[in-house]
Design a protein around this motif. Sequence first.
Motif, PDB file in Angstrom:
ATOM      1  N   LYS A 197      47.564 -63.051 -32.312  1.00  0.00           N
ATOM      2  CA  LYS A 197      46.586 -64.136 -32.344  1.00  0.00           C
ATOM      3  C   LYS A 197      46.550 -64.856 -33.691  1.00  0.00           C
ATOM      4  O   LYS A 197      46.481 -66.087 -33.747  1.00  0.00           O
ATOM      5  CB  LYS A 197      45.183 -63.593 -32.021  1.00  0.00           C
ATOM      6  N   LEU A 198      46.565 -64.092 -34.777  1.00  0.00           N
ATOM      7  CA  LEU A 198      46.322 -64.680 -36.095  1.00  0.00           C
ATOM      8  C   LEU A 198      47.595 -65.064 -36.841  1.00  0.00           C
ATOM      9  O   LEU A 198      47.593 -66.018 -37.620  1.00  0.00           O
ATOM     10  CB  LEU A 198      45.523 -63.698 -36.954  1.00  0.00           C
ATOM     11  N   VAL A 199      48.673 -64.319 -36.607  1.00  0.00           N
ATOM     12  CA  VAL A 199      49.922 -64.598 -37.332  1.00  0.00           C
ATOM     13  C   VAL A 199      50.871 -65.416 -36.462  1.00  0.00           C
ATOM     14  O   VAL A 199      51.235 -66.541 -36.798  1.00  0.00           O
ATOM     15  CB  VAL A 199      50.582 -63.291 -37.799  1.00  0.00           C
ATOM     16  N   ARG A 200      51.282 -64.839 -35.342  1.00  0.00           N
ATOM     17  CA  ARG A 200      52.230 -65.543 -34.465  1.00  0.00           C
ATOM     18  C   ARG A 200      51.678 -66.870 -33.986  1.00  0.00           C
ATOM     19  O   ARG A 200      52.334 -67.923 -34.107  1.00  0.00           O
ATOM     20  CB  ARG A 200      52.564 -64.654 -33.264  1.00  0.00           C
ATOM     21  N   ASP A 201      50.438 -66.857 -33.439  1.00  0.00           N
ATOM     22  CA  ASP A 201      49.850 -68.075 -32.901  1.00  0.00           C
ATOM     23  C   ASP A 201      49.086 -68.868 -33.946  1.00  0.00           C
ATOM     24  O   ASP A 201      48.644 -69.983 -33.678  1.00  0.00           O
ATOM     25  CB  ASP A 201      48.904 -67.737 -31.736  1.00  0.00           C
ATOM     26  N   GLY A 202      48.917 -68.276 -35.137  1.00  0.00           N
ATOM     27  CA  GLY A 202      48.142 -68.935 -36.180  1.00  0.00           C
ATOM     28  C   GLY A 202      48.982 -69.638 -37.225  1.00  0.00           C
ATOM     29  O   GLY A 202      48.447 -70.089 -38.243  1.00  0.00           O
ATOM     30  N   GLY A 203      50.291 -69.716 -36.997  1.00  0.00           N
ATOM     31  CA  GLY A 203      51.150 -70.432 -37.933  1.00  0.00           C
ATOM     32  C   GLY A 203      51.362 -69.726 -39.253  1.00  0.00           C
ATOM     33  O   GLY A 203      51.603 -70.390 -40.275  1.00  0.00           O
ATOM     34  N   GLN A 204      51.290 -68.389 -39.267  1.00  0.00           N
ATOM     35  CA  GLN A 204      51.398 -67.658 -40.521  1.00  0.00           C
ATOM     36  C   GLN A 204      52.656 -66.797 -40.612  1.00  0.00           C
ATOM     37  O   GLN A 204      52.713 -65.847 -41.402  1.00  0.00           O
ATOM     38  CB  GLN A 204      50.158 -66.756 -40.684  1.00  0.00           C
ATOM     39  N   LEU A 205      53.666 -67.106 -39.816  1.00  0.00           N
ATOM     40  CA  LEU A 205      54.845 -66.246 -39.782  1.00  0.00           C
ATOM     41  C   LEU A 205      55.576 -66.188 -41.121  1.00  0.00           C
ATOM     42  O   LEU A 205      55.988 -65.110 -41.564  1.00  0.00           O
ATOM     43  CB  LEU A 205      55.797 -66.716 -38.680  1.00  0.00           C
ATOM     44  N   GLU A 206      55.771 -67.315 -41.763  1.00  0.00           N
ATOM     45  CA  GLU A 206      56.529 -67.303 -43.020  1.00  0.00           C
ATOM     46  C   GLU A 206      55.785 -66.544 -44.100  1.00  0.00           C
ATOM     47  O   GLU A 206      56.387 -65.771 -44.866  1.00  0.00           O
ATOM     48  CB  GLU A 206      56.819 -68.742 -43.462  1.00  0.00           C
ATOM     49  N   PHE A 208      53.626 -64.198 -43.580  1.00  0.00           N
ATOM     50  CA  PHE A 208      53.673 -62.791 -43.170  1.00  0.00           C
ATOM     51  C   PHE A 208      55.004 -62.161 -43.582  1.00  0.00           C
ATOM     52  O   PHE A 208      55.039 -61.061 -44.152  1.00  0.00           O
ATOM     53  CB  PHE A 208      53.495 -62.698 -41.646  1.00  0.00           C
ATOM     54  N   ARG A 209      56.115 -62.834 -43.302  1.00  0.00           N
ATOM     55  CA  ARG A 209      57.428 -62.267 -43.594  1.00  0.00           C
ATOM     56  C   ARG A 209      57.639 -62.061 -45.086  1.00  0.00           C
ATOM     57  O   ARG A 209      58.348 -61.132 -45.496  1.00  0.00           O
ATOM     58  CB  ARG A 209      58.514 -63.179 -43.025  1.00  0.00           C
ATOM     59  N   ALA A 210      57.025 -62.902 -45.905  1.00  0.00           N
ATOM     60  CA  ALA A 210      57.185 -62.752 -47.348  1.00  0.00           C
ATOM     61  C   ALA A 210      56.583 -61.445 -47.847  1.00  0.00           C
ATOM     62  O   ALA A 210      57.041 -60.885 -48.851  1.00  0.00           O
ATOM     63  CB  ALA A 210      56.530 -63.938 -48.061  1.00  0.00           C
ATOM     64  N   LEU A 211      55.564 -60.923 -47.154  1.00  0.00           N
ATOM     65  CA  LEU A 211      54.907 -59.695 -47.580  1.00  0.00           C
ATOM     66  C   LEU A 211      55.336 -58.466 -46.791  1.00  0.00           C
ATOM     67  O   LEU A 211      55.544 -57.395 -47.346  1.00  0.00           O
ATOM     68  CB  LEU A 211      53.387 -59.847 -47.450  1.00  0.00           C
ATOM     69  N   PHE A 212      55.453 -58.631 -45.473  1.00  0.00           N
ATOM     70  CA  PHE A 212      55.666 -57.485 -44.593  1.00  0.00           C
ATOM     71  C   PHE A 212      57.112 -57.324 -44.145  1.00  0.00           C
ATOM     72  O   PHE A 212      57.499 -56.249 -43.678  1.00  0.00           O
ATOM     73  CB  PHE A 212      54.776 -57.612 -43.351  1.00  0.00           C
ATOM     74  N   GLY A 213      57.915 -58.379 -44.240  1.00  0.00           N
ATOM     75  CA  GLY A 213      59.281 -58.322 -43.753  1.00  0.00           C
ATOM     76  C   GLY A 213      59.437 -59.128 -42.473  1.00  0.00           C
ATOM     77  O   GLY A 213      58.489 -59.712 -41.954  1.00  0.00           O
ATOM     78  N   ASP A 214      60.645 -59.156 -41.959  1.00  0.00           N
ATOM     79  CA  ASP A 214      60.977 -59.992 -40.802  1.00  0.00           C
ATOM     80  C   ASP A 214      60.772 -59.203 -39.513  1.00  0.00           C
ATOM     81  O   ASP A 214      61.503 -58.245 -39.224  1.00  0.00           O
ATOM     82  CB  ASP A 214      62.438 -60.462 -40.911  1.00  0.00           C
ATOM     83  N   GLU A 215      59.773 -59.626 -38.736  1.00  0.00           N
ATOM     84  CA  GLU A 215      59.456 -58.925 -37.488  1.00  0.00           C
ATOM     85  C   GLU A 215      60.528 -59.114 -36.423  1.00  0.00           C
ATOM     86  O   GLU A 215      60.498 -58.431 -35.376  1.00  0.00           O
ATOM     87  CB  GLU A 215      58.091 -59.396 -36.958  1.00  0.00           C
ATOM     88  N   ARG A 216      61.506 -59.993 -36.659  1.00  0.00           N
ATOM     89  CA  ARG A 216      62.583 -60.194 -35.689  1.00  0.00           C
ATOM     90  C   ARG A 216      63.618 -59.081 -35.727  1.00  0.00           C
ATOM     91  O   ARG A 216      64.488 -59.017 -34.859  1.00  0.00           O
ATOM     92  CB  ARG A 216      63.239 -61.557 -35.931  1.00  0.00           C
ATOM     93  N   ASP A 217      63.529 -58.189 -36.716  1.00  0.00           N
ATOM     94  CA  ASP A 217      64.410 -57.018 -36.745  1.00  0.00           C
ATOM     95  C   ASP A 217      64.197 -56.200 -35.472  1.00  0.00           C
ATOM     96  O   ASP A 217      63.069 -56.054 -34.998  1.00  0.00           O
ATOM     97  CB  ASP A 217      64.106 -56.136 -37.966  1.00  0.00           C
ATOM     98  N   ASP A 218      65.267 -55.659 -34.931  1.00  0.00           N
ATOM     99  CA  ASP A 218      65.201 -54.938 -33.661  1.00  0.00           C
ATOM    100  C   ASP A 218      64.230 -53.756 -33.750  1.00  0.00           C
ATOM    101  O   ASP A 218      64.417 -52.842 -34.565  1.00  0.00           O
ATOM    102  CB  ASP A 218      66.588 -54.444 -33.268  1.00  0.00           C
ATOM    103  N   TYR A 219      63.208 -53.800 -32.905  1.00  0.00           N
ATOM    104  CA  TYR A 219      62.160 -52.774 -32.963  1.00  0.00           C
ATOM    105  C   TYR A 219      62.695 -51.411 -32.517  1.00  0.00           C
ATOM    106  O   TYR A 219      62.386 -50.384 -33.122  1.00  0.00           O
ATOM    107  CB  TYR A 219      60.969 -53.193 -32.096  1.00  0.00           C
ATOM    108  N   GLY A 220      63.485 -51.398 -31.441  1.00  0.00           N
ATOM    109  CA  GLY A 220      64.021 -50.131 -30.946  1.00  0.00           C
ATOM    110  C   GLY A 220      64.892 -49.438 -31.968  1.00  0.00           C
ATOM    111  O   GLY A 220      64.797 -48.212 -32.161  1.00  0.00           O
ATOM    112  N   GLU A 221      65.731 -50.186 -32.630  1.00  0.00           N
ATOM    113  CA  GLU A 221      66.579 -49.600 -33.664  1.00  0.00           C
ATOM    114  C   GLU A 221      65.740 -49.076 -34.826  1.00  0.00           C
ATOM    115  O   GLU A 221      66.025 -48.004 -35.378  1.00  0.00           O
ATOM    116  CB  GLU A 221      67.573 -50.647 -34.169  1.00  0.00           C
ATOM    117  N   ALA A 222      64.707 -49.840 -35.190  1.00  0.00           N
ATOM    118  CA  ALA A 222      63.835 -49.413 -36.284  1.00  0.00           C
ATOM    119  C   ALA A 222      63.108 -48.124 -35.932  1.00  0.00           C
ATOM    120  O   ALA A 222      62.957 -47.224 -36.764  1.00  0.00           O
ATOM    121  CB  ALA A 222      62.840 -50.522 -36.619  1.00  0.00           C
ATOM    122  N   LEU A 223      62.665 -48.024 -34.680  1.00  0.00           N
ATOM    123  CA  LEU A 223      61.969 -46.824 -34.228  1.00  0.00           C
ATOM    124  C   LEU A 223      62.885 -45.605 -34.297  1.00  0.00           C
ATOM    125  O   LEU A 223      62.501 -44.544 -34.825  1.00  0.00           O
ATOM    126  CB  LEU A 223      61.467 -47.037 -32.803  1.00  0.00           C
TER     127      LEU A 223
END
Length: 365
Positions: A197-206, A208-223
């Motif tokens: 709601k707040l990041v993806r739909d709130g226009g805060q992706l860039e 967010f990525r500067a602090l937390f990293g790129d959420e497009r990294d494969d989740y299954g592989e990360a797990l």
Amino acid sequence: MQLFKCQNCEQVLYFENTTCVKCGLRLGYLPDRGALSAVKPDGATWVALANPKARYRFCANWESYACNWMVDAGEGEAYCRACRHNRTIPDLSSPENHRDWQKIEQAKRRLFYSLIRLKLPLPTPGSGDPEPLVFDFLADPPQGPKVLTGHDNGVITLSLREADDAEREKVRASMGELYRTLLGHFRHEVGHFYWDKLVRDGGQLEAFRALFGDERDDYGEALNRHYEQGAPADWQERFVSSYATMHPWEDWAETFSHYLHILDTLEMAGAFGIRIDPDITDDTALQADISFDPHRVRDVRRIIDAWLPLTYAVNCLNRSMGQPDLYPFVIPPAVVEKLAFIHDTVQGRVPAVRPSQGAVPAAAQ
């Protein structure tokens, strides 16, 4: 969380109370007023002493001894603001299921107290929102795989097994976790919902990525990598928990849950008038006057500057009773920046990535 007082006899009340122990009046929580109120029957409705001009009904789950929240009698809703998000509850003909569900609902109400206080969006299934917030509370099937707690496109699934204290502690120990509670599960999983709601739909992706990293990294592989290799050796310098290292989504959810932990605990400390000022030192880093509403503070540093001395004190108190630390976590400067991002995003301000400030000491070691 705050303390409450009976409007009839001034007895101090706690959030989960359903009856005043002094005068015997029933109690109901009025979520839109943020008040736990003594109530008196008025025909098919109730008069709340905290708002006597209105008439209320108890949430439909009151009949199952699972909720003490109230609904305006003029509304067409059977369920309160928290329970109307339930999509699936367990079979209540089982006494064990009923008991566990009551525990789950108690934790969920504490979650909703915070979400309402923060004025976060709470879309229901009938609101027309494409991704409403809904809950499935599921027991493990007699045959088949165990239910997994998690979030998927607005649906938060919570395994009924998590309400069994002994089972939950067994899992916590086996996974090497410092902390595992029902309320912690709720705060973590709803963090995923508010990322949408707040990041993806709130226009805060860039940002967010500067602090937390790129959420497009494969989740299954990360797990898989996380459970095969564990957290990096230096994870405490950049993350609030080892699980937060797994993927940027989990880093956000873990940090979001700690944000709610901190606000709720600081509010309760303030309600008790707690002030930290040890006589042994003049170090201001160990002092805190918590006479403020953490939900209304603009700068997250004020929150952290109060939180750290409070955790020093309560951790030492726990140790005096032979108990583990209440807050067994470290908040390094990198995590303060992430908390600031979440705070600014929740408060509706456009967050900025700010340079790290001075080192933040760990809780009592």
